[in-house]
Structures are given as C-alpha cells and as structure tokens.
Scaffold this active site. Structure first.
Site, PDB file in Angstrom:
ATOM      1  N   ASP A  36     -18.830  26.296 -17.212  1.00  0.00           N
ATOM      2  CA  ASP A  36     -17.820  27.061 -16.470  1.00  0.00           C
ATOM      3  C   ASP A  36     -18.480  28.047 -15.505  1.00  0.00           C
ATOM      4  OD1 ASP A  36     -15.193  27.702 -15.815  1.00  0.00           O
ATOM      5  OD2 ASP A  36     -15.082  29.310 -17.313  1.00  0.00           O
ATOM      6  N   GLY A  37     -17.779  28.336 -14.426  1.00  0.00           N
ATOM      7  CA  GLY A  37     -18.240  29.357 -13.489  1.00  0.00           C
ATOM      8  C   GLY A  37     -18.705  28.830 -12.143  1.00  0.00           C
ATOM      9  N   ASN A  38     -18.537  27.538 -11.911  1.00  0.00           N
ATOM     10  CA  ASN A  38     -18.965  26.958 -10.621  1.00  0.00           C
ATOM     11  C   ASN A  38     -18.203  27.576  -9.450  1.00  0.00           C
ATOM     12  OD1 ASN A  38     -20.495  25.185 -12.106  1.00  0.00           O
ATOM     13  ND2 ASN A  38     -19.170  23.418 -11.796  1.00  0.00           N
ATOM     14  N   TRP A  94     -19.267  31.133  -8.760  1.00  0.00           N
ATOM     15  CA  TRP A  94     -20.631  31.122  -8.198  1.00  0.00           C
ATOM     16  C   TRP A  94     -20.546  30.944  -6.683  1.00  0.00           C
ATOM     17  CZ3 TRP A  94     -23.671  27.817  -5.344  1.00  0.00           C
ATOM     18  CH2 TRP A  94     -25.070  28.028  -5.387  1.00  0.00           C
ATOM     19  N   HIS A 132     -19.373  23.431  -7.352  1.00  0.00           N
ATOM     20  CA  HIS A 132     -19.382  22.246  -8.227  1.00  0.00           C
ATOM     21  C   HIS A 132     -20.636  21.417  -7.993  1.00  0.00           C
ATOM     22  CE1 HIS A 132     -15.572  23.225  -9.856  1.00  0.00           C
ATOM     23  NE2 HIS A 132     -14.894  23.042  -8.733  1.00  0.00           N
ATOM     24  N   THR A 185      -8.134  18.038 -19.628  1.00  0.00           N
ATOM     25  CA  THR A 185      -6.777  17.520 -19.379  1.00  0.00           C
ATOM     26  C   THR A 185      -5.929  18.551 -18.633  1.00  0.00           C
ATOM     27  OG1 THR A 185      -6.253  18.227 -21.648  1.00  0.00           O
ATOM     28  CG2 THR A 185      -6.668  15.881 -21.324  1.00  0.00           C
ATOM     29  N   LEU A 212     -31.415  10.300 -26.272  1.00  0.00           N
ATOM     30  CA  LEU A 212     -30.337  11.290 -26.269  1.00  0.00           C
ATOM     31  C   LEU A 212     -28.972  10.642 -26.057  1.00  0.00           C
ATOM     32  CD1 LEU A 212     -29.491  14.388 -25.973  1.00  0.00           C
ATOM     33  CD2 LEU A 212     -29.714  14.001 -23.500  1.00  0.00           C
ATOM     34  N   ARG A 238     -13.348  31.640 -24.661  1.00  0.00           N
ATOM     35  CA  ARG A 238     -12.338  30.754 -25.245  1.00  0.00           C
ATOM     36  C   ARG A 238     -12.874  29.328 -25.231  1.00  0.00           C
ATOM     37  NH1 ARG A 238      -9.579  32.956 -20.597  1.00  0.00           N
ATOM     38  NH2 ARG A 238     -10.084  31.733 -18.752  1.00  0.00           N
TER      39      ARG A 238
HETATM   40  C1  IPE Z   1     -12.999  24.579 -18.983  1.00  0.00           C
HETATM   41  O1  IPE Z   1     -13.082  25.401 -17.877  1.00  0.00           O
HETATM   42  C2  IPE Z   1     -13.097  23.141 -18.565  1.00  0.00           C
HETATM   43  C3  IPE Z   1     -14.388  22.719 -18.065  1.00  0.00           C
HETATM   44  C4  IPE Z   1     -15.484  23.417 -18.032  1.00  0.00           C
HETATM   45  C5  IPE Z   1     -14.442  21.349 -17.612  1.00  0.00           C
HETATM   46  P1  IPE Z   1     -11.770  25.931 -17.124  1.00  0.00           P
HETATM   47  O2  IPE Z   1     -12.229  26.828 -16.050  1.00  0.00           O
HETATM   48  O3  IPE Z   1     -10.911  24.801 -16.742  1.00  0.00           O
HETATM   49  O4  IPE Z   1     -11.036  26.721 -18.294  1.00  0.00           O
HETATM   50  P2  IPE Z   1     -10.032  27.956 -18.266  1.00  0.00           P
HETATM   51  O5  IPE Z   1      -8.961  27.625 -17.273  1.00  0.00           O
HETATM   52  O6  IPE Z   1     -10.837  29.143 -17.856  1.00  0.00           O
HETATM   53  O7  IPE Z   1      -9.549  28.049 -19.663  1.00  0.00           O
HETATM   54  C1  IPE Z   2     -16.449  24.442 -13.534  1.00  0.00           C
HETATM   55  O1  IPE Z   2     -16.178  25.738 -13.321  1.00  0.00           O
HETATM   56  C2  IPE Z   2     -15.563  23.831 -14.559  1.00  0.00           C
HETATM   57  C3  IPE Z   2     -14.801  22.678 -14.094  1.00  0.00           C
HETATM   58  C4  IPE Z   2     -13.535  22.569 -14.334  1.00  0.00           C
HETATM   59  C5  IPE Z   2     -15.484  21.624 -13.371  1.00  0.00           C
HETATM   60  P1  IPE Z   2     -14.844  26.272 -12.664  1.00  0.00           P
HETATM   61  O2  IPE Z   2     -14.416  25.400 -11.539  1.00  0.00           O
HETATM   62  O3  IPE Z   2     -13.796  26.453 -13.711  1.00  0.00           O
HETATM   63  O4  IPE Z   2     -15.347  27.669 -12.122  1.00  0.00           O
HETATM   64  P2  IPE Z   2     -14.620  29.054 -12.231  1.00  0.00           P
HETATM   65  O5  IPE Z   2     -14.315  29.273 -13.657  1.00  0.00           O
HETATM   66  O6  IPE Z   2     -13.404  28.949 -11.389  1.00  0.00           O
HETATM   67  O7  IPE Z   2     -15.621  30.010 -11.704  1.00  0.00           O
HETATM   68 MG    MG Z   3     -13.378  28.003 -14.963  1.00  0.00          MG
END
Ligand code: IPE
Ligand code: IPE
Ligand code: MG
Length: 244
Positions: free
Chosen positions: A23-25, A28, A40, A69, A134, A197
């Site tokens: 998460d966090g792309n 970033w 991404h 999902t 792996l 979470r």
């Molecule tokens: C969780 O990240 C799903 C993935 C990393 C693929 P999200 O950014 O979708 O989750 P929420 O919305 O913060 O719960």
């Molecule tokens: C990647 O991070 C998770 C995916 C759903 C691919 P996000 O796209 O949720 O990045 P943030 O949380 O908005 O920074």
């Molecule tokens: Mg996210």
C-alpha cells in the site's frame, strides 16, 4: 541455515510464509506531484528485490496483495493502469522468475479480470507449474470474504454430492478449499503505507500471523526494509496461546 541468511544478519528462524499488503503507491506519487499511475509503476519496480530476497532466504511462500475485490471502486483508468502493469510485469519478468524456479499462483476470481491480464496470469501459472522454488502468490481480484464464501460453497457441494459428511468439515477441510491450499499459514504479514488494517486480506490464513505495519510507502520498501521486517519478526515471541 544458508550463507545468505547469515550475511543478512538474520537467524535461522525464517518465516515460511510472508504476506505483503503493498500500500501507498498513490501517495508516493502524489507527494512528488506525479499521477498515481507513476506510483503504481514505482511499486512494480520495488517488487523485484523483494522476490529475489525471499527466494534467496528460502522463504517458502510470498503472497502479494495487488488488487482487492474493493479496488473496483477506483476510477476506470486507474483500474486499467493496474491491470496493464500486470501484463507488462509478466512479459518482462516471467523468464527470470521461471529460471529462479519460482512457482506462480493467482489468488482471486480471474473471471472478472480483463482478458489480457488474465491470459498473462494463466500463462505464468502454467509455465511455472512444476517449479520447486519460492511459491509466489499474487492476490488479484482477491478478497478474503469472497474466498471464504467460495470455500463454503465447495464444501456444501461436496456434502450435497454425498462425498462428504458435515462432521468431516474441519479446519484442514476449510484450508484445503482456500486459494492457498497446500501452503503454510502466514507467519509474517507486512503492510506498508501506514494504515493499520487488513483490508480483507487473508483473514483465515493470518489467524496467528505476526503483524507488522510500517509507514514506509510501498515504492520505498526496499530489501533493507524487508530484512528489518524479518528481523523484527525474529524478535517476536510467538506463543500460539500457550505459555513460554
Ligand atoms: C489494500 O489497499 C489493497 C491492496 C494493497 C491491493 P487499499 O488501499 O485498497 O486499502 P484501503 O482502501 O486503504 O483499505
Ligand atoms: C497500492 O497502493 C495498492 C493498490 C491497490 C494497487 P494505493 O494505490 O492504495 O496507494 P495509496 O494508499 O492511495 O497511497
Ligand atoms: Mg491504499
């Protein structure tokens, strides 16, 4: 214990199954004034070192949460970007992954995944099917609740076909109907990006996982961060309900 583990300053207590909520792309990229799609892509580039390190440490399974999902709620073009990155990733990396003996498995409902991405994923699964290294699981259009519903349906079918008695349904029977069938439970679950979470990830398999939340955004989560996470895991006291 292999030499690489020693070089990394780790003990022999390597987690068998690591799962990462990448998460966090988006943040970033936004922080840099760039479109989320760039984030991404940067996330995709971060993957390579984590997969290589997992392989070399002898981790048995690595599960990466790539698309939930719930992620269908995002704008169409962002969803499109994510799936085209999947295609690009496999076109570029599949031979090297195959050479390393990585075995790819997709966790999630492929029926809704755009055709090109589905084809790339199925090709990757087929090509690496007999590999012994792996186990790389990609959670794509994955939700833990949907996975449990699917397992419940499979069990109900086995019972109604007369092949299974209801009281034969035990934890092993449930486990074997999950996407991760045959693989160990998650030992270490890492979430990058600062949120605390699970976002519908591996609810059953992570029942006794060690959870590690880091503020590092996924594109910045490099091998050093990964080794730190494993080191932290190695310092935890896992009791599984018993007394040490
Ligand atoms: C969780 O990240 C799903 C993935 C990393 C693929 P999200 O950014 O979708 O989750 P929420 O919305 O913060 O719960
Ligand atoms: C990647 O991070 C998770 C995916 C759903 C691919 P996000 O796209 O949720 O990045 P943030 O949380 O908005 O920074
Ligand atoms: Mg996210």
């Amino acid at each position: 214990m292999n030499e690489y583990i020693r070089e990394c300053g780790l003990s022999g207590n390597i987690p068998r199954h690591v799962a990462i909520i990448m998460d966090g792309n988006g943040r970033w990229a936004t922080k840099r004034g760039l479109p989320r799609s760039v984030g991404h892509r940067a996330g995709m580039e971060a993957l390579r070192d984590l997969i290589t390190a997992s392989s070399e440490l002898g981790i048995e399974a690595l599960t990466l949460y790539a698309f939930s999902t719930e992620n269908w709620k995002r704008p169409r073009d962002e969803v499109g970007t994510l799936f085209s990155l999947v295609v690009e990733y496999f076109n570029r990396e599949i031979s090297e992954l195959h050479e390393k003996g990585v075995r790819i498995r997709v966790l999630g409902d492929m029926s809704r995944v755009p055709q090109k991405a589905r084809a790339a994923l199925m090709r990757a699964e087929d090509m690496t099917h007999d590999n012994r290294g792996l186990k790389l699981n990609l959670a794509i259009n994955y939700g833990a609740r949907a996975e449990l519903v699917r397992a419940a349906r499979a069990l109900a079918e086995d019972v109604s076909n007369g092949g299974m008695a209801p009281d034969a349904i035990d934890e092993a029977a449930v486990s074997s109907r999950l996407y991760t069938s045959g693989q160990p439970d998650v030992d270490l679950l890492i979430r990058t990006g600062g949120e605390m979470r699970l976002s519908n990830f591996l609810l059953y398999q992570s029942a006794y996982a060690e959870l590690l939340f880091t503020d590092t955004l996924f594109p910045d989560f490099d091998k050093a961060h990964y080794l730190d996470a494993i080191r932290e895991f190695q310092g935890r006291s896992r009791r599984f309900g018993a007394i040490k």
